[in-house]
Design an enzyme around this catalytic site. Structure first.
Site, PDB file in Angstrom:
ATOM      1  N   GLY A 185      35.970 -40.107  12.522  1.00  0.00           N
ATOM      2  CA  GLY A 185      35.812 -38.689  12.801  1.00  0.00           C
ATOM      3  C   GLY A 185      35.861 -38.415  14.289  1.00  0.00           C
ATOM      4  CB  SER A 186      37.162 -35.632  16.307  1.00  0.00           C
ATOM      5  OG  SER A 186      38.505 -36.069  16.204  1.00  0.00           O
ATOM      6  CG  HIS A 200      32.102 -40.151  17.226  1.00  0.00           C
ATOM      7  ND1 HIS A 200      30.844 -39.674  16.958  1.00  0.00           N
ATOM      8  CD2 HIS A 200      32.729 -40.265  16.029  1.00  0.00           C
ATOM      9  CE1 HIS A 200      30.712 -39.516  15.648  1.00  0.00           C
ATOM     10  NE2 HIS A 200      31.839 -39.856  15.066  1.00  0.00           N
ATOM     11  CE  LYS A 213      32.725 -44.626  14.351  1.00  0.00           C
ATOM     12  NZ  LYS A 213      34.168 -44.292  14.344  1.00  0.00           N
ATOM     13  CG  ASP A 248      35.057 -43.701   9.121  1.00  0.00           C
ATOM     14  OD1 ASP A 248      35.800 -43.472  10.078  1.00  0.00           O
ATOM     15  OD2 ASP A 248      34.068 -42.997   8.852  1.00  0.00           O
ATOM     16  CG  HIS A 262      28.714 -39.148  11.932  1.00  0.00           C
ATOM     17  ND1 HIS A 262      28.399 -40.476  11.982  1.00  0.00           N
ATOM     18  CD2 HIS A 262      30.060 -39.076  11.977  1.00  0.00           C
ATOM     19  CE1 HIS A 262      29.513 -41.182  12.040  1.00  0.00           C
ATOM     20  NE2 HIS A 262      30.532 -40.371  12.043  1.00  0.00           N
TER      21      HIS A 262
END
Ligand SMILES: Nc1ncnc2c1ncn2[C@@H]1O[C@H](COP(=O)(O)OP(=O)(O)O)[C@@H](O)[C@H]1O
Ligand SMILES: Nc1ncnc2c1ncn2[C@@H]1O[C@H](COP(=O)(O)OP(=O)(O)O)[C@@H](O)[C@H]1O
Ligand SMILES: [Mg+2]
Ligand SMILES: [Mg+2]
Ligand SMILES: [Mg+2]
Ligand SMILES: [Mg+2]
Lengths: 227, 331, 331, 227
Positions: free
Chosen positions: B54-55, B57, B105, B110, B219
């Site tokens: 995911g974006s 990070h 991860k 994911d 998250h």
């Protein structure tokens, strides 16, 4: 009266509407015990599904015959490539397996049960979750059990879907006291109890839409007006 | 929650477009499907390294594409893993003929999406290996969870595996190095204030003025325990001790100490945490041989930090020291 | 406002102690009085570069001590300029016999304290020159103010003057290069949310949920105008246009574009601003030849960003490209 | 009765107390039009001053003679090395110049005026500010004018300091409508109007402490008890 590809399309369009309406609610559930994106994820996916259905409707010749499976496969590949997260592959696999057992123009009650069983099997095998782990599996399993019973009792397609939808709704509520042991909510341990699982709730929405699409019956003209 | 964004739906695409322009010497950004690859393309004969997730990070992962680290990165929506149709072309773009290692991860999303993409890549005759990063000791009973999460330790895996690939290791060798890092790296994080996801527009969790969340992920998930706000020294103990205990560090060992900012905490505070964590390690007779302090594996603008410790050996230390030239890590 | 701190009175000292341990290869930190100097000491025959100012802007300035940039940095209390008794030994530590250039941001406090220290250093027979950085175009009528403030452009002055000193320039030459950067660099910043000074414990200014401050400095001062929250594209126009106008950029010119984060804004948002600022420059026919995006001149955990443009010529470009090895800037 | 080094020490200790009490108020004023550190800056400085006075008291032999200037010089160098910001060098220079004209054991009314004049000259020359720029100069200038008038009328040291303190207090309030053109507040332009200048307010505190120290008279024992 058996269900056809138009029913499948109505089902999917109704799901898109239901998800749009419940987007904030699903996100809020996910915010409590996850990362707050479930509503947005599904909404993005089902909006893409609707767009592709529109494109397909525009391209389709009047005489072309579609199977239920054709529609569900379009849903599967679209969700797979637009949702992401855990629910993308899970729902994607569910629709893919369901499509595989519904490559027919018309499906009857036992075939509807087979569709739900295939979807459950897809979710469970992809996610390696079983009942009681506070995931969408809880809703799918309850739906399948209820559908099998209704079909065994000789129920119609509508009866089967109604039983499935009601059971899924109840099962979603039933996830509230559970402690999650799969997915992101499991990181919370005991703190996951007391909140409804967002994926179980969205599964109940999906099955509610299936029932409503069967109840509303076929519409002659633009399938969009039936949504 | 105000943000420097246009349409929240375009947050990732807009950001990557700017990133591509700013670092055109290092990366190419593909839109539709979105993935980031090295400006020069795959390096023939080198094992390709692909990561993603995911974006939100940033700079992870796109900021680590370049010489000595990743060959491609796949950003999903904010906090949402990317889809297989993004991951597959990234794997293809990273393949220089020696196979590709995907660094994932450990989150259900994911894992599932990468799994699917890898199946497709293998059908495409690319040799692919995968490792799962699961360094977060906050996830205690991993038998009853989806396993430990991957957090800031991912940076160490990507840097060191990247160096192993760079020096000419084959896929099995690079994978083994990555596994060794994973086996020896642990992290634990704290949040002082929650981040807000762009399309949600309010904090991911609610935290009182005198509370902090210990054992958070990256998250905006709530953490394991909520405790009263405490001094930096006390908070650092809550982070470092479980990490060091879990690694079973003994006197005389050498480690990398990485204090990672979650995005919204000033660098000056991270150095306060670093100072205390280092003293705690030294009290255990452990030598801090390498250090990294900064915002590398973030959770949007979350206030907080994580402490990561990697047990070093001569090889891992040399691989850590090897040159790297990416947007966010360079030496 | 929670922070990762112990006693707020020790915030600067605690942070620098950690910084010293993390970067022992690059810096030495002196406590009482507090200043930071190069690990290797002054470089004989090289012009020494000293900068400093209030803390809270990390990594500025201590993060820029090292090869190719500063020889010493002097951190004051948070947002408070350092005192002459700190600055003087820093100048002494930076003096390699070729004189020292002090780079001072134009604030009354910094100017007065550096002035005093320089007088003392000159009495001590050190040749000292000084430059004042005043790149903030938000300060409009500088006749009626203490002059323009020094903000993110300071990084460019320190980097480029550092390279000029490194290649062997004499004090007059290095000073002239620094002055040339100052003459050609302009900045403008925006705040989405105010920072909180540790000992104050609440935000430095109050901003509504749908308001932003345009033309802010880096000390949590209120800005020049308060406007309704707007999209990243719109905000970027409010920042870039006054900067480009003030520089009177014309078609065909080459610039460095530096988008600086104020500390609490995610990197991903800075790239959105960068993308828009770059397009605006290109629409003016200006070429963005060099870029920098990140949190370098911060205001604690303030949410916001600034846009800095430096007009380049061949020499400034080469000096920007010259190697640098510091905690926060390295290539 | 002329003023001596003990008065100067009482002045400074009272100032430290007054600054400690007003720390948050000064910081809040500075937060409005500056960077919110003025209270903290001065507090840090005057606490250091008190600590050095304590050390000096412990070391001083009973017979040692101190001048007013000795005390003020200690204040000057301590503020210079502990306050920082704009106010550090400004107050530092004020006390340094004041110390230069008070290198005597006892000072009378005209000498008190000279002390204030020197302080004003120090602030104004260091900061290059004149009256009306919304800085501490406004308070110092008003104090000097009033002190000169009181001394010209033959007033005592107490009269002179009282006139100075009252004028400084009024002048501080008088900075409220001004638009700052020096210091950090000047960056705000017109937005600086409507707020009191923190440095003018702290100057009023300093001069109020001078008056109070003169009124309270000498105390025989530990100078700390007079503070
Ligand atoms: N292993 C799993 N098996 C079945 N369902 C799962 C599993 N992991 C997660 N889920 C479902 O996915 C939902 C979360 O989906 P979503 O929020 O879209 O993805 P993510 O968790 O990646 O953010 C959960 O509420 C749960 O119902
Ligand atoms: N040029 C100047 N001349 C005289 N007084 C000044 C000048 N600049 C600032 N001041 C005074 O200093 C005060 C601010 O002090 P302080 O907050 O401690 O320093 P800083 O502004 O560096 O944070 C202002 O309120 C003003 O009275
Ligand atoms: Mg989620
Ligand atoms: Mg997610
Ligand atoms: Mg200040
Ligand atoms: Mg101030």
């Amino acid at each position: 009266m058996a269900l056809d590809a138009d029913w499948a399309e109505r089902w999917v369009r109704r799901t898109a509407d239901a998800v749009a309406d419940a987007k904030d609610e699903l996100t809020e559930l996910d915010r409590q015990i996850g990362d707050g994106d479930h509503g947005e994820n599904l909404h993005r996916g089902f909006q893409a599904v609707v767009a592709r259905l529109d494109d397909a409707a525009a391209e389709r010749g009047t005489g072309d015959e579609r199977t239920v499976g054709d529609v569900l496969k379009l849903v599967a590949t679209t969700l797979m490539s637009t949702v992401g997260g855990a629910s993308g592959p899970l729902y994607g696999t569910a629709y893919l397996r369901a499509a595989k057992v519904s490559g027919r123009v018309q499906i009857d009650s036992p075939a509807v049960v087979a569709v739900l069983e295939a979807a459950l099997e897809g979710v469970a095998s992809r996610g390696k979750a079983t009942v009681g782990e506070k995931t969408m599996v809880d809703a799918w399993q309850a739906a399948v059990d209820a559908a099998e019973a209704a079909s065994g009792d000789g129920g119609s397609e509508v009866d089967v879907l109604q039983a499935a939808a009601e059971a899924a709704d109840k099962a979603a509520t039933g996830t509230i006291p559970m402690i999650a042991t799969k997915g992101r909510a499991s990181y919370l341990g005991e703190r996951s109890a007391g909140h409804e699982d967002p994926g179980a709730r969205s599964t109940a929405l999906v099955l509610g839409a299936a029932m409503a699409a069967a109840l509303s019956g076929p519409t002659p003209a633009d399938p969009r007006s039936a949504a | 929650m105000k943000k420097l964004l246009n349409d929240p739906a375009d947050a990732v695409a807009d950001s990557l477009a700017g990133f591509a322009l700013a670092h055109a010497d290092l990366v190419r950004v593909n839109q539709m499907p979105v993935f980031v690859s090295r400006a020069g393309g795959a390096v023939t004969g080198k094992v390709g390294l692909v990561s993603g997730g995911g974006s939100g990070h940033e700079p992870l992962h796109a900021g680590f594409v370049g010489d000595g680290m990743l060959d491609a990165a796949v950003p999903g929506s904010v906090f949402t893993s990317p889809t297989p149709d993004q991951i597959l072309p990234a794997i293809q773009a990273a393949d220089g003929g020696a196979g590709v290692l995907t660094i994932v991860k450990n989150y259900t999303g994911d894992v599932l999406n990468f799994e699917t993409a890898v199946e497709l890549a293998v059908e495409d005759n690319i040799e692919v290996a995968s490792v799962l990063v699961n360094d977060d000791v906050a996830v205690e009973d991993s038998l009853y969870t989806a396993g430990r999460r991957g957090v800031a330790g991912t940076l160490a895996v990507e840097k060191i595996a990247g160096a192993a690939a760079d020096r000419g290791g084959d896929l099995a060798g690079v994978t083994a190095v990555a596994e060794r890092v994973i086996a020896n790296v642990r992290s634990m994080g704290v949040a002082l204030a929650a981040p807000s996801v762009p399309h949600v527009g309010r904090p991911s969790f609610d935290l009182g003025d005198d509370e902090i969340e210990v054992g958070i992920g990256i998250h905006g998930e709530p953490g394991r325990h909520r405790v009263a706000a405490a001094s930096a020294d006390e908070v650092t103990e809550m982070l470092l001790n479980p990490v060091a205990d879990d690694l079973a560090l003994v006197r005389g060992e050498r480690v990398l100490l990485f204090v990672n900012g979650m995005g919204g905490t000033p660098l000056s505070e991270l150095y306060v945490v670093y100072g205390r964590a280092r003293r705690l390690l030294e009290e255990r007779g452990v030598t801090v041989a390498r250090s990294l302090v900064g915002n590398y594996v973030t959770s949007l603008e979350m206030q907080g930090a994580s402490v990561t410790v990697l047990r070093l050996d001569d090889e891992l230390e040399a691989l850590w020291d090897a040159p790297v030239n990416t947007a966010a890590l360079r030496w």
